[in-house]
Motif scaffolding. Structure first.
Motif, PDB file in Angstrom:
ATOM      1  N   GLY A  49     -17.647 -31.987 -67.299  1.00 34.61           N
ATOM      2  CA  GLY A  49     -18.460 -33.048 -66.740  1.00 34.61           C
ATOM      3  C   GLY A  49     -19.942 -32.774 -66.888  1.00 34.61           C
ATOM      4  N   VAL A 187     -12.974 -43.513 -67.445  1.00 34.27           N
ATOM      5  CA  VAL A 187     -13.630 -43.484 -66.135  1.00 34.27           C
ATOM      6  C   VAL A 187     -13.617 -44.893 -65.546  1.00 34.27           C
ATOM      7  N   ASP A 240     -11.863 -40.409 -62.678  1.00 32.12           N
ATOM      8  CA  ASP A 240     -12.203 -39.832 -63.979  1.00 32.12           C
ATOM      9  C   ASP A 240     -10.941 -39.187 -64.547  1.00 32.12           C
TER      10      ASP A 240
END
Length: 379
Positions: A49, A187, A240
């Motif tokens: 991320g 996402v 996510d």
């Protein structure tokens, strides 16, 4: 006589120009002999991320003709392999001519997946640098190994996600499952409400027998559902699937932030279907030395992940300053974007001639299949 001499000279010059030249393209380049970073036997817990990256660096190779050499970082799963058919390659920085490569951990996660390393599993990747001149590619003489641990994730990332279950606005009828907004590949986001005493789950289709997902702690997992026993509330789901992460944010309130007051002024209530409304609100614009002050935006009071305290989020215009809207103003004027808490910037303006000292409906639309926006409708 002059003519004959002139022609002879031309023939002599022409004969002198019949020299043959042969050119050859030298594509010889040396291999990269030294890898600097990352160090050999690096242990990497991949966190794909955000902006996390790994810097690769090596000694330069040399082209025989002194021209530029291009580089690629090559990855494979075979110790001592020749990298003739690498698993994956990444061009170096500066369009392939730098002796560095900035590689995101998201990319490394994808490479590890190609190497057959499963979610939350540990495996090894081997890498070297290929130097290229023309059509000639030479693998480096040195290879480094890295041990990687992949994060949680799914081998198949859904392209659509829906919310269903007895705790949801659509109920347990799959055909009435609520569609999420896709904010990036894998996402998703949804503003909705949950009713206490029911259950909910996420599905990748609203027909047939879809794959189901549920939340456990901060993670998403496959094949299951969640019970909802908290107080009935409005929530925002952020899912996510690339990293198997989920956040549930409670939306305590949505209020109109009035610039002139440097505070909230009008309160909206949830109206179902991802909308909030303040009906029949009397808007009274204060008068300042420069005239009627009409600037406003929105403040959300939220609680993310069951935290001990609430926090604020501001939503307003993408423009730092705006004119008053008119009947011909484009719908995009009213779109909602995350903004700062600045007292005066990124604010909309009430239309003084039609909305000031009148009853208005102020409505915020956070629906998944359209831009987030709002309206002010005078009566």
């Amino acid at each position: 006589m002059k003519r004959i001499v002139y022609i002879s000279v031309l023939l002599l010059v022409a004969g002198a120009c019949k020299k043959e030249y042969k050119y050859s393209l030298d594509q010889t380049t040396s291999p990269v002999s030294t890898l600097y970073a990352p160090q050999d036997s690096l242990f990497l817990q991949i966190t794909p991320g955000g902006s996390s990256v790994i810097e690769f660096e090596w000694a330069p190779a040399h082209a025989e003709d002194g021209s530029l050499v291009q580089y690629e970082v090559a990855f494979d799963t075979v110790k001592g392999g020749n990298f003739k058919n690498p698993l994956f390659t990444v061009s170096s920085d500066n369009t392939g001519v730098a002796t560095t490569a900035t590689i995101s951990q998201s990319t490394l996660n994808s490479i590890a997946k190609m190497a057959g390393i499963g979610s939350l599993d540990t495996g090894r990747l081997y890498w070297t640098v290929l130097s290229t001149k023309g059509l000639n590619t030479v693998p480096g003489t040195q290879t480094h190994m890295m041990t990687v641990v992949r994060p949680a994730g799914f081998d198949k990332i859904p392209t659509d996600i829906y919310l269903t279950g007895s705790a949801t606005e659509g109920g347990a009828d799959l055909s009435k499952a609520i569609h999420f907004k896709s904010t990036a590949a894998g996402v998703f986001e949804l503003y909705t409400s949950l009713t206490s005493g029911g259950s909910y789950q996420f599905v990748d289709a609203n027909t047939g027998t879809p794959t189901t997902y549920f939340i456990t702690g901060p993670n998403l997992k496959q094949s299951g559902s969640n019970s909802y026993t908290d107080t009935t509330a409005q929530v925002r789901f952020n899912l996510d699937f690339n990293n198997a992460l989920a956040t549930v944010t409670v939306i305590r309130s949505i209020d109109v932030w009035y610039g002139d007051f440097d505070d909230v002024k009008y309160h909206l209530t949830y109206n179902g279907n991802s909308t909030w409304i303040d009906k029949n609100q009397l808007i009274v614009e204060p008068t300042e030395s420069w005239g009627a002050e009409e600037r406003y935006k929105f403040r959300f009071t939220v609680n993310a992940g069951g935290g001990a305290s609430d926090s604020y989020e501001w939503y307003g215009s993408s423009n730092g300053d705006n004119s008053e809207p008119t009947a011909t103003t484009a719908p995009s004027y009213f779109y909602l974007f995350p903004v700062t808490s600045d007292q005066w910037n990124n604010e909309y303006k009430f239309e003084t001639s039609t909305e000031d000292n009148k009853q208005n409906d102020i409505e915020v639309f956070l629906q998944p299949d359209a831009p987030y926006t709002h309206t002010v409708t005078p009566h």
